[in-house]
Structure formats: structure tokens, C-alpha cells
Design an enzyme around this catalytic site. Structure first.
Site, PDB file in Angstrom:
ATOM      1  CD  GLU A  54      -1.365  -2.186   2.164  1.00  0.00           C
ATOM      2  OE1 GLU A  54      -2.185  -2.931   2.834  1.00  0.00           O
ATOM      3  OE2 GLU A  54      -0.272  -2.620   2.037  1.00  0.00           O
ATOM      4  CB  ALA A 164      19.270 -46.782 -12.274  1.00  0.00           C
ATOM      5  CD1 TRP A 171      21.970 -34.917 -15.763  1.00  0.00           C
ATOM      6  CD2 TRP A 171      21.113 -34.269 -13.761  1.00  0.00           C
ATOM      7  NE1 TRP A 171      22.902 -33.807 -15.030  1.00  0.00           N
ATOM      8  CE2 TRP A 171      22.140 -33.693 -13.756  1.00  0.00           C
ATOM      9  CE3 TRP A 171      20.203 -33.933 -12.588  1.00  0.00           C
ATOM     10  CZ2 TRP A 171      22.574 -32.861 -12.504  1.00  0.00           C
ATOM     11  CZ3 TRP A 171      20.540 -33.274 -11.649  1.00  0.00           C
ATOM     12  CH2 TRP A 171      21.825 -32.713 -11.715  1.00  0.00           C
ATOM     13  NE  ARG A 185      16.653 -26.716  -5.389  1.00  0.00           N
ATOM     14  CZ  ARG A 185      18.054 -27.343  -5.595  1.00  0.00           C
ATOM     15  NH1 ARG A 185      19.018 -26.600  -5.967  1.00  0.00           N
ATOM     16  NH2 ARG A 185      18.186 -28.633  -5.566  1.00  0.00           N
ATOM     17  CG  LEU A 205      20.769 -29.024  -1.036  1.00  0.00           C
ATOM     18  CD1 LEU A 205      20.314 -29.440   0.195  1.00  0.00           C
ATOM     19  CD2 LEU A 205      19.495 -29.748  -2.118  1.00  0.00           C
ATOM     20  CG  LEU A 285      13.496 -36.023   4.891  1.00  0.00           C
ATOM     21  CD1 LEU A 285      13.484 -36.196   6.396  1.00  0.00           C
ATOM     22  CD2 LEU A 285      14.330 -34.977   4.370  1.00  0.00           C
ATOM     23  N   GLY A 287       8.630 -39.872   2.896  1.00  0.00           N
ATOM     24  CA  GLY A 287       7.704 -40.706   3.589  1.00  0.00           C
ATOM     25  C   GLY A 287       7.529 -40.734   4.995  1.00  0.00           C
TER      26      GLY A 287
END
Length: 361
Positions: A54, A164, A171, A185, A205, A285, A287
């Protein structure tokens, strides 16, 4: 000239530009219309401690705001924090009418609508409420539950494998999908993984591959759920690219099995100002968070590949029979490169569902 309904749509779009940079504050957008219905000012909340939407819009409009209408996605604040109360600023500017999408659920900031009405300002609430709530869902959920909004993100093949049989996973998805993850992210305050993911993949990360000329990217806090402190000193998550918290059972608190208490983990993140979390940990994690009822949204990237064997994308969610399946409501399906991205929210669990809470490493 624009209608109030159209103006609220623009305000909602403006608010979204603050995702990832405003915590612990909400994202908010505002449009100001003069008495003839012309847009004379607009703004959004950019960062915590900065001017509210505002105030930005009023500064742009100047004297043209007098006698006009303010269209705002969240009830104007009614308190003095790092900035002054927006309700009083609107009154001082001579605003005649205020249109609000969502009421503010926080006791300290709520009451702006009542203050405006007491000053003779006409106030309407609930305009495009559902859309505005969706755009601000992480903050609204966090303040209503006193814990961060949690999005579980995973990548898998068409037959549900995240790696696999030999453990390789780079990838699974395409480069456009990986770039899309970085955009995801950029909208959160923290990225959470388990120590197993750190040991297996050594991820950094951080937010990369995002191009936004208007704002500098704020790196989310990196959180490693590491009950016994096994994160290597030379792990990428310990570099200087972003802040990192190694959340051990000793520091956070442990459950009956000795692993990190996930409820305590989220409570501590909330105390630190974290309102939106992206859970990128492995299947164990994920789960554990799902079993504990701590996931609010799921974003899945599914690649058109088949492995036939290997690590499943989810383990230990506390489900033993089809009747206990966690049901989702799909909110979006999009093709990203060669892959599909599914976004879904979790349906509330039946009250009588048996509780089962396995823990991550």
C-alpha cells in the site's frame, strides 16, 4: 478504466513477485484507482522490513489517490512494526474505498478493516478471495498452523523410480525440468533434505539458472536432517553459497526412535522466520513427512523413462493397505521439456486413520 475485479487480478499477480523474499511477512499486492477508475498507483511487498504494498502504491499515486479506491490482496495492517500501519496511511491519503481479498489472520496485524470503517472509509472484503488465498497459501497456512508450509518435491521415472538399480540418478529429468526446480526453490525460505541424500549425491541446494532482472535472488536456508551428525565437513551444503543448518537430534529433539522429531524441526524453522519449506530429501524423508501429516503440497516431475528396478520415489509413508492411500487433488499439470510436472494438494486424512510415524535417518 478498470473494474475492481480486474484490478484485484492485477494485485494478485503483483503479490506473487514477492514470493521467496518477504518472509516472515506475507506477499501482498495493491492497486490504487482514482475516482474515475483509472490506475494511479501500484505496488507489492518486496522484502521483510521494506515498505508494504500500500505504501509503495501511495507513493506512486501521490495526490491522485485522494477520493479513490485501494485494491489490496490482504487486509491492510493495523500495527506499527518495522513500518507504520497501512490502514492509517490509506486514511491519511484520503482513500474513499478499500477492497480486500483476504482478512489478515494474525492478531497483531489484524483490525485494519475495522479501523478503516471507523474512519468513514467504505470497505469490501472477499473479492477474489480464493485466488488471493492460493497466491499467499504458504504464509497463510504457516501463520494458521504455526509451522511452515511444506512442499514435497520429487523426480521419478514413469514407473516411479528415483534411481536405477546401481544407484545412479543423474539425470532422471530433462534440463528444462531441472531449471524449473530452481524457479521453485526461489519461491521458498528453506530447502530440506536428509543426510542420506547428502551422502549419496552431495547436492549444493542453491538457486541457480534463474534470471530475474528486477530482484536479487535470496538463497533459501539449507537444512540437513541429520540425526547423528554424519554430514561431511567438505559436503557442498557446507559451502559459503548459502546459510546451512545441520539439524541433529541433539539440537532439535528426538522422537521415541532417536531420530529428529519432525514436528520440533518445523517448529524451530517457524521460530526462525521460515514460512515456506521445499522438501527435496530422498524417499525415506518424504515418507516420514507424509506419515506425520506434515506435507501440504506435492510437486512431482515425471520423466518418460522406464527403469523396471531401482529405488522407489517414496518409502515408509505409513501405508499398508489401499484404504490408507494418501489422496491428492491435482491443481496443475504441465509439460516441462520432455517431462510432466504434477502439482497437487493433500486431502485431509480421515480422523480415524491409524497413526504411523517412521523416521528418516
Amino acid at each position: 478504466m478498470v473494474t475492481e475485479h480486474e484490478a484485484m487480478g492485477r494485485a494478485i499477480a503483483l503479490a506473487a513477485r514477492g514470493l521467496g523474499t518477504t518472509s516472515p511477512n506475507p506477499v501482498v499486492g495493491c492497486l490504487l484507482l482514482d475516482p474515475a477508475g483509472e490506475v494511479v498507483g501500484e505496488g507489492f511487498h518486496v522484502y521483510a522490513g521494506g515498505p508494504h504494498a500500500e505504501i509503495v502504491a501511495l507513493a506512486q499515486a501521490g495526490k491522485r489517490a485522494r477520493g479513490g479506491t485501494a485494491i489490496v490482496t490482504l487486509e491492510p495492517c493495523n500495527h506499527t512494526g518495522q513500518t507504520g500501519p497501512c490502514a492509517q496511511a490509506l486514511i491519511a491519503a484520503g482513500i474513499r474505498r478499500v477492497v480486500i481479498a483476504v482478512d489478515d489472520p494474525t492478531p497483531v496485524a489484524a483490525g485494519g478493516a475495522a479501523t478503516l470503517r471507523a474512519a468513514g472509509v467504505e470497505v469490501e472484503t472477499g473479492v477474489r478471495r480464493q485466488e488471493a488465498e492460493a497466491g499467499n497459501i504458504a504464509w497463510l497456512t504457516a501463520v494458521r498452523r504455526s509451522r511452515p508450509f511444506v512442499t514435497w518435491k520429487y523426480a521419478a521415472t514413469l514407473d516411479g523410480r528415483s534411481a536405477a538399480a546401481d544407484g545412479t540418478s543423474m539425470w532422471i529429468t530433462s534440463e528444462p525440468a531441472r531449471a524449473d526446480v530452481h524457479r521453485l526453490r526461489a519461491t521458498v525460505d528453506a530447502i530440506v533434505v536428509g543426510v542420506g541424500t547428502v551422502l549419496a549425491d552431495d547436492p549444493q541446494l542453491t538457486v541457480r539458472y534463474v534470471r530475474d532482472g528486477s530482484l536479487a535472488i535470496k538463497q533459501p536456508l539449507r537444512v540437513v536432517v541429520d540425526s547423528s551428525g554424519r554430514t561431511p565437513e567438505k559436503a557442498k551444503v557446507r559451502d559459503a553459497a548459502a546459510e546451512t543448518w545441520i539439524a541433529t537430534a541433539a539440537a532439535v529433539g528426538a522422537g521415541p526412535d532417536g531420530h529428529v522429531d519432525l514436528n520440533a524441526l518445523l517448529a524451530e524453522l517457524y521460530r526462525r522466520g521460515i514460512r515456506a519449506v521445499l522438501l527435496e530429501g530422498g524417499p525415506t524423508l518424504g515418507g516420514a513427512f507424509l506419515a506425520a501429516g506434515l506435507v501440504d503440497r506435492v510437486v512431482g516431475y515425471v520423466a518418460p523413462k522406464l527403469l523396471g528396478a531401482g529405488q522407489p520415489s517414496l518409502v515408509g509413508a505409513g501405508i499398508t493397505t489401499i484404504a490408507e492411500a494418501i489422496e491428492l487433488d491435482l491443481t496443475d499439470i504441465a509439460q516441462i521439456g520432455a517431462d510432466l510436472r504434477f502439482t497437487a494438494t493433500l486431502r485431509p486424512k480421515p480422523a480415524d486413520r491409524p497413526a504411523h510415524h517412521p523416521r528418516p535417518e
